[in-house]
Design an enzyme around this catalytic site. Sequence first.
Site, mmCIF file in Angstrom:
data_model
loop_
_atom_site.group_PDB
_atom_site.id
_atom_site.type_symbol
_atom_site.label_atom_id
_atom_site.label_comp_id
_atom_site.label_asym_id
_atom_site.label_seq_id
_atom_site.Cartn_x
_atom_site.Cartn_y
_atom_site.Cartn_z
ATOM 1 N N CYS A 226 0.874 -1.132 0.210
ATOM 2 C CA CYS A 226 0.009 0.013 -0.187
ATOM 3 C C CYS A 226 0.749 1.186 -0.099
ATOM 4 O O CYS A 226 0.363 2.324 -0.181
ATOM 5 C CB CYS A 226 -0.974 -0.084 1.054
ATOM 6 S SG CYS A 226 -1.903 -1.641 1.315
ATOM 7 N N HIS B 278 -2.687 6.747 2.630
ATOM 8 C CA HIS B 278 -3.270 5.512 1.978
ATOM 9 C C HIS B 278 -4.701 5.446 2.459
ATOM 10 O O HIS B 278 -4.874 5.227 3.836
ATOM 11 C CB HIS B 278 -2.396 4.199 2.114
ATOM 12 C CG HIS B 278 -3.221 2.810 2.132
ATOM 13 N ND1 HIS B 278 -3.783 2.773 1.109
ATOM 14 C CD2 HIS B 278 -3.414 2.069 2.922
ATOM 15 C CE1 HIS B 278 -4.580 1.470 1.219
ATOM 16 N NE2 HIS B 278 -3.845 1.058 2.276
ATOM 17 N N ASN C 110 -10.457 -0.445 0.131
ATOM 18 C CA ASN C 110 -9.067 -0.294 0.216
ATOM 19 C C ASN C 110 -8.373 -0.707 -1.154
ATOM 20 O O ASN C 110 -8.755 -2.054 -1.646
ATOM 21 C CB ASN C 110 -8.927 -1.028 1.164
ATOM 22 C CG ASN C 110 -7.115 -1.062 1.642
ATOM 23 O OD1 ASN C 110 -6.346 -0.936 0.581
ATOM 24 N ND2 ASN C 110 -6.758 -1.568 2.729
#
Length: 331
Positions: free
Chosen positions: A116, A253, A283
Site C-alpha cells: 500500500c 493510504h 481499500n
Amino acid sequence: MKTLSKARISAIGTYVPEKRLTNEDLEKIVDTSDEWITQRTGMKERRLACEQEFTSDLCIKAVENLKHRYKGTLDDIDMIIVSTTTADYAFPSTACQIQEHFGWADVGAVDVNATCAGLTYGLHMANGLITSGLHRKILVISGETLSKVTDYTDRTSCILFGDGAGALLVERDETAPGFITFVQGTKGDGARHLYRTGLRSDLKGEQLAGGGKMVQNGREVYKWAVRTIPDGIKTLLKQADLNLEDIDWFVPHSANLRMIESICEKAGIPTEKVLTSVEWFGNTSSASIVLALDEAVKNDKLKKGDTLLLYGFGGGFTYTGLIVKWGVPAS
C-alpha cells in the site's frame, strides 16, 4: 532535511472497473450489514475487475486517461515504474506489458512491490532518478486487482478491498520542482500480520495460512499505523520547516476511514483537510492515494501549487511519506 529535487508531478490519470460491490451485496455473501461495515470502515462501495480484466488492463486505461488529459506528449518518457502486488504474471512485469501496449521505444520498465506504500515509493524513486540526471520523464503507475486475491469467506477482510489504477507523470523541472522532503522506514517483524503466501508457506518458522489469498490481522495493522504515522508526520514537517497550517491536503493510504480519523486526531490534522478514496472504492492498496488525488481534482478541490502530505503505508510493514507541491495544471 529538505529533499534535493529537480522534478515535479505534471499529469494524472485514473481508471476503476465498472462493476460495483456495495455493502448490500456483501450482506448476501457473508454475515455482515451495511451498518456494521460503515461504522467500522466508512466504506460504501468497491469496484471489482471482471473475470478477464487484470491489473495491466486497469493500468493501461489509467495511462490512456492521463494521456487524454495531458497537454504534452508521452512519446519521450524514459522510464515506467509500476507499483502492484497483483501483477498478471510473476514475470514479465506489468511495466513491460504497458510498454508493449503503447510501443514506446528505449524505455526502462520495472515493477515495485511496496504494497500500500507503492505509490509514494514510486514517486520517491522517480524524483531521485530525475534529480540525479539519469532520467527526464517517468510514468509512476499504481494498479491493483485485489478482488482476485481476497478471501470472500473471511467477513473481516472481504469487506475491505477493491480494484483500481492510477498514473502520475513525473518530469524534470529545475525552475519549479515539487518534491520537498520524505520519511521512509520498515518494520519487517510486522509481516506476519498482513501477507499473501507465495512460493513458501512459512515465515521464520511460523506456518502461514491463506493459500494464495490475503491474510490480515486488522487490529495489529490498525495499532501500528495509528502509533507510527503521526510521528512520521511530525518528522516530515520538521524536515520541511513547515507547520500543519502550511499543508493544504493530507492524503494517506485509504485503508480504512476510521483508521484515518484516528491518525488525524493524534496528529492534529482537521478531517476537512484530508483526501480519501475509501468510501466509494474501498481499500485499493497502492492505487488509493492517486484515486483520492483525482477525485479531488474532479471535484475542484486540488489546485496547482497546493502543498500535499502524502503517506503510504502497508504490508511489510513499510511506509514512505512525502511532502510535495502539486504541479498539475487545471484542465
